[in-house]
Write a protein that holds these residues in place. Sequence first.
Motif, PDB file in Angstrom:
ATOM      1  N   ARG A 263      42.245  28.799  37.255  1.00  0.00           N
ATOM      2  CA  ARG A 263      43.078  29.988  37.426  1.00  0.00           C
ATOM      3  C   ARG A 263      42.473  31.237  36.781  1.00  0.00           C
ATOM      4  O   ARG A 263      43.074  32.301  36.810  1.00  0.00           O
ATOM      5  CB  ARG A 263      44.462  29.742  36.808  1.00  0.00           C
ATOM      6  N   HIS A 264      41.293  31.115  36.184  1.00  0.00           N
ATOM      7  CA  HIS A 264      40.691  32.266  35.534  1.00  0.00           C
ATOM      8  C   HIS A 264      39.958  33.144  36.549  1.00  0.00           C
ATOM      9  O   HIS A 264      39.916  32.832  37.746  1.00  0.00           O
ATOM     10  CB  HIS A 264      39.756  31.817  34.411  1.00  0.00           C
ATOM     11  N   ASP A 265      39.350  34.220  36.059  1.00  0.00           N
ATOM     12  CA  ASP A 265      38.709  35.203  36.937  1.00  0.00           C
ATOM     13  C   ASP A 265      37.222  34.939  37.179  1.00  0.00           C
ATOM     14  O   ASP A 265      36.560  35.737  37.841  1.00  0.00           O
ATOM     15  CB  ASP A 265      38.868  36.617  36.343  1.00  0.00           C
ATOM     16  N   GLY A 290      35.592  28.692  32.257  1.00  0.00           N
ATOM     17  CA  GLY A 290      35.822  30.126  32.335  1.00  0.00           C
ATOM     18  C   GLY A 290      34.912  30.882  31.395  1.00  0.00           C
ATOM     19  O   GLY A 290      34.145  30.292  30.627  1.00  0.00           O
ATOM     20  N   GLU A 292      35.300  32.963  28.621  1.00  0.00           N
ATOM     21  CA  GLU A 292      35.402  32.953  27.163  1.00  0.00           C
ATOM     22  C   GLU A 292      35.022  31.596  26.581  1.00  0.00           C
ATOM     23  O   GLU A 292      34.155  31.488  25.711  1.00  0.00           O
ATOM     24  CB  GLU A 292      36.815  33.358  26.722  1.00  0.00           C
ATOM     25  N   ALA A 309      32.464  37.521  36.465  1.00  0.00           N
ATOM     26  CA  ALA A 309      33.915  37.442  36.586  1.00  0.00           C
ATOM     27  C   ALA A 309      34.431  38.588  37.452  1.00  0.00           C
ATOM     28  O   ALA A 309      33.862  39.686  37.458  1.00  0.00           O
ATOM     29  CB  ALA A 309      34.570  37.492  35.209  1.00  0.00           C
TER      30      ALA A 309
END
Length: 328
Positions: A263-265, A290, A292, A309
Motif C-alpha cells: 500500500r506504500h508509494d 517500501g 523507508e 516512489a
Amino acid sequence: MARRVLIPLDLDPPAPPAGSRVHALSGESMGTTWSVKYVAEESAVALDPAIRAVLASVVAEMSTWEPDSTLSRFNAAPPGSWHELPADLFTVMARAVEIADDSGGAFDPTIGPVVNLWGFGPDAAGRSVPAPERIAAALARCGWQRLELDMRARRARQPGGLYVDLSGIAKGYAVDLVARRLRGAGIDSFLVEVGGELRGLGVKPDGAPWWVALETPAGTVSETVVALHGLSCATSGDYRKFFMDGAVRHSHTIDPRTGWPVRHDLASVTVLHPDCMTADALATALGVMGVEDGMVHARERGIAARFLARAEGGFTERTTPAFDAMLG
C-alpha cells in the motif's frame, strides 16, 4: 533527459583477445525472453544449445507452471515426507529461506497460495479482491519457517500443504547459471539477461563496458546507466502487473506478512549485487518493505539500491550509500 553513470568500484577488466567480436543469442524460456551477448573469436564454439539446456533445467526443476517439475512434485507431496533435491533447486531454496529470515518475511518463497488467490500466479482464478477470510486461510498455509531443510543431505521436508514458489529468485539464478556456463567455455566478457534480470562481465572488443540503463517506470525524468562488470542488476516494480478495483490499484507485489498488495508509494526498486539470484530476491524484499524500511534494511547491509516512489507530478528517488559510491 538527465543521465547519470554508475561505475563498479573494481572496474579493471582484461582486454578481449585480438580478432574477437560480439556474438548475440536470444530465445524464450521461463515464460519470458532471454538474451546473451558474449565476446569471442570467430572460431568460438556455438553456445546456443548449451544456454538453452541450462534454462530448460531451471524450468524442469523450479517451475510452478509445470506440473511435472521437481518443485511442483514437492508441493504436491504428502505431509511429513522428505525429498532429496537437485543441487541447483536446493541452492535456490536455501538462499530463499536465508533472505526470508533476514528480511523478516518481506520475501517469502511460500507465499504462492496468496499470490494465486489475488490472480497473479499459475493457479489463479481471476483478478479480484478476495474476502478477508479467504486471505487468512491462504496465509495459514504459508510461512517460510515451515520449510525444513537438511543442509547436509540436501533434503527438504514437506510439512503438508506448503506451496513453494521461487519465481522471485529463480530467474536471477538462471542468469547466474548461464554466466557460469559461459565462464566454463572460456568466455570472460558477456552480458546475460533473462526476463529483465541482468549480469555482466568484462568489456566489448572496443574496450567499452556493457552499458545498461536501469529500468524505470514511464515518466521518470532521469536516466541511470551502469557498467555491468562483475555486477548483476534486478528491478522490482509494482507498475508491471496490477488490476483496478474501482479507484483502488492492486499491485502484484504481495506483502507476505499481511496477504495484501503493498500500500506504500514505492513504484520501483533496483538492486545491484555480484550475483543475480541475490539481487532478484532482494529487489522483491525491498519492494515489499517500501522506501523507508527498505532504505534502512539496505543501508545496514551495504546493499546498492535505488528506490523510486510516486509523488505529485512524478517520482522521488532515494539511493543507498553503496549505490552512490558507484556514481561516476
